[in-house]
Design a protein around this motif. Structure first.
Motif, short mmCIF file in Angstrom:
data_model
loop_
_atom_site.label_atom_id
_atom_site.label_comp_id
_atom_site.label_asym_id
_atom_site.label_seq_id
_atom_site.Cartn_x
_atom_site.Cartn_y
_atom_site.Cartn_z
N TYR A 77 -17.44 8.04 5.13
CA TYR A 77 -17.93 6.73 4.63
C TYR A 77 -18.82 6.98 3.30
CZ TYR A 77 -19.61 1.85 4.04
OH TYR A 77 -19.81 0.81 3.59
N SER A 126 0.89 4.11 -3.06
CA SER A 126 0.35 5.57 -2.68
C SER A 126 1.54 6.47 -2.92
CB SER A 126 0.09 5.48 -1.24
OG SER A 126 1.00 5.27 -0.32
N THR A 130 -3.71 4.51 8.17
CA THR A 130 -5.11 4.20 8.53
C THR A 130 -5.61 4.78 9.74
OG1 THR A 130 -4.68 2.09 9.80
CG2 THR A 130 -5.05 2.03 7.10
N PRO A 136 -16.03 10.27 0.76
CA PRO A 136 -14.46 10.36 0.87
C PRO A 136 -13.73 11.51 0.38
CG PRO A 136 -15.34 8.40 -0.47
CD PRO A 136 -16.41 9.46 -0.47
N SER A 147 0.71 -1.13 -0.10
CA SER A 147 -0.06 -0.14 -0.06
C SER A 147 0.80 1.48 0.14
CB SER A 147 -1.06 -0.01 1.22
OG SER A 147 -0.24 0.07 2.44
N THR A 200 -7.46 7.58 0.40
CA THR A 200 -7.60 6.78 -0.36
C THR A 200 -7.85 5.34 -0.08
OG1 THR A 200 -5.05 6.30 -0.40
CG2 THR A 200 -5.56 8.00 -2.19
N MET A 201 -8.21 5.19 1.34
CA MET A 201 -8.44 3.92 1.56
C MET A 201 -9.88 3.32 0.91
SD MET A 201 -8.30 3.38 5.88
CE MET A 201 -8.38 5.19 6.26
N PRO A 202 -9.95 2.10 0.70
CA PRO A 202 -11.13 1.51 0.24
C PRO A 202 -12.13 1.33 1.41
CG PRO A 202 -9.45 0.01 -0.28
CD PRO A 202 -8.77 1.19 0.52
N LYS A 203 -13.57 1.67 0.96
CA LYS A 203 -14.53 1.84 1.90
C LYS A 203 -14.65 0.70 3.07
CE LYS A 203 -18.30 4.04 1.04
NZ LYS A 203 -19.63 4.28 0.54
N ASP A 204 -14.42 -0.67 2.53
CA ASP A 204 -14.48 -1.65 3.37
C ASP A 204 -13.31 -1.55 4.64
OD1 ASP A 204 -12.44 -2.29 1.50
OD2 ASP A 204 -12.73 -4.34 1.81
#
Length: 376
Positions: free
Chosen positions: A230, A44, A138, A233, A40, A181-185
């Protein structure tokens, strides 16, 4: 009123503050080890930019990029051996809580040697570690704000934290721009973890005025800002609030500890290597349902933060949030079977006895088994 609060961490918070990694590293050491996961921070660009900053400051460095979710004690031992061999004197963590916890373990093990499991279980102690710079990508574990490093022994499946003031980061750089840029899950999972840290610390029997103040603000921010980012973003104000909630949660549990929810989840992710936040979401309804009677006043306050009126609304509101974040799942979905329950309960008492003792309702082994079965 009597209490003691001590937490020696230098927080550097704000958009763009990751541009100061090189400067902070130069003030702390002469050769750095960068600890990160496999992909990751490369995707990034953060890893490359950190290398550029270190080169600009004439700080040589080595990269250790073998950290996995739920970091292993064996990974920490491998990284520490490299840090020793390379003569590294400062450790830079780039990534989520797993990278930060692994970096803390490496910084500790590189100085102390011996079996790190002895330190994790309190058979040995030390107040020495290499200085650590934590740069979270995160907003969940809050590891940038405390002296905990959670890791799993792959042989015993024991998931437990090393706890030591020496692994409180010498500098934590919290840059909300690194999160967006974190995915929603993943966002849902880490954000729920941040909320649960604040809740766990708030309801802990060893909570005190300072941790209550931090926990309530952390919970408020986590609830409001997690929903915001959520849904949208690009909401940078929401990211700032959620990052602060995560850091506050880490600071809270450094003093007030975690309680039964985290204590019961650690054996689950130790056994099945599940995503920690999803494990919390699977257990939360069953754990909280049996906890409210232990401190209805505090659950009333938490319920109001979630939009309820009193402790009687708390379960409805926490379940609404779990569903809104699409975290509604069961331990069964994660591969936990009824045959695992005895081991889970016994391991919980082995690795998380303090967390169980600090819960507002002190669960017996049989209570733990019943709650685990309910969550399956």
């Amino acid at each position: 009123m009597e209490f003691q609060y001590y937490l020696p961490v230098n927080l550097v918070f704000g958009k763009g503050k990751s541009l100061f990694i090189g400067e902070k590293a130069a003030a702390l050491g002469k050769k750095a080890m960068i600890v990160t996961g496999g992909s990751s921070t490369k995707r990034s660009g953060l890893l490359g930019k950190t290398g550029e900053q270190l080169r600009d400051k004439n700080i040589p460095y080595v990269i250790f990029d073998k950290v996995t979710p739920n970091p292993l004690t064996t990974t920490v031992l491998e990284g520490a051996a490299i840090a020793q061999a390379e003569g590294c004197d400062v450790v830079i963590a780039l990534g989520g809580g797993s990278s930060i916890d692994a970096a803390k373990g490496i910084a500790f093990q590189a100085v102390n040697g011996d079996d790190i499991n002895d330190y994790i279980f309190g058979r040995k102690s030390s107040d020495k570690a290499l200085p650590i710079i934590a740069v979270p990508t995160t907003c969940g574990t809050g590891s940038e704000g405390n002296g905990f490093a959670v890791m799993t022994n792959p042989e015993s499946k024991d998931k437990k934290s090393l706890r030591c003031s020496a692994i409180v980061p010498a500098c934590s750089i919290i840059d909300p721009l690194l999160m967006a840029t974190m995915p929603k899950d993943i966002l849902a999972s880490v954000g729920f973890d941040a909320l649960c840290h604040n809740i766990d610390g708030y309801i802990s029997s060893i909570a005190q005025p300072m941790t209550d103040i931090l926990a309530l603000e952390g919970a408020r921010l986590a609830i409001n800002c997690l929903k915001k980012v959520y849904a949208n973003p690009t909401d940078m104000e929401g990211w700032e609030g959620l990052c602060l909630a995560s850091t506050l949660g880490g600071m809270v549990i450094n003093t007030a500890g975690v309680t039964a929810l985290h204590g019961m989840e650690h054996p689950v992710s130790g056994l099945k290597d599940v995503v920690h936040g999803r494990g919390l979401a699977a257990l939360a309804p069953a754990v909280f349902e049996e906890s409210i009677k232990g401190d209805p006043k505090k659950f009333t306050i938490l319920s109001r933060l979630l939009g309820g009126r009193d402790e009687n609304d708390f379960m409805d509101k926490i379940n609404e949030l779990i569903h809104e974040l699409k975290l509604n799942t069961t331990l069964g979905d994660m591969g936990i079977k009824n045959d695992d329950v005895d081991w889970l309960a016994e391991n919980c008492m082995k690795v998380s006895a303090a967390s169980i003792a600090n819960h507002p309702v002190v669960f017996s082994v049989e209570d733990l088994k019943r709650i685990y079965r309910k969550a399956i």
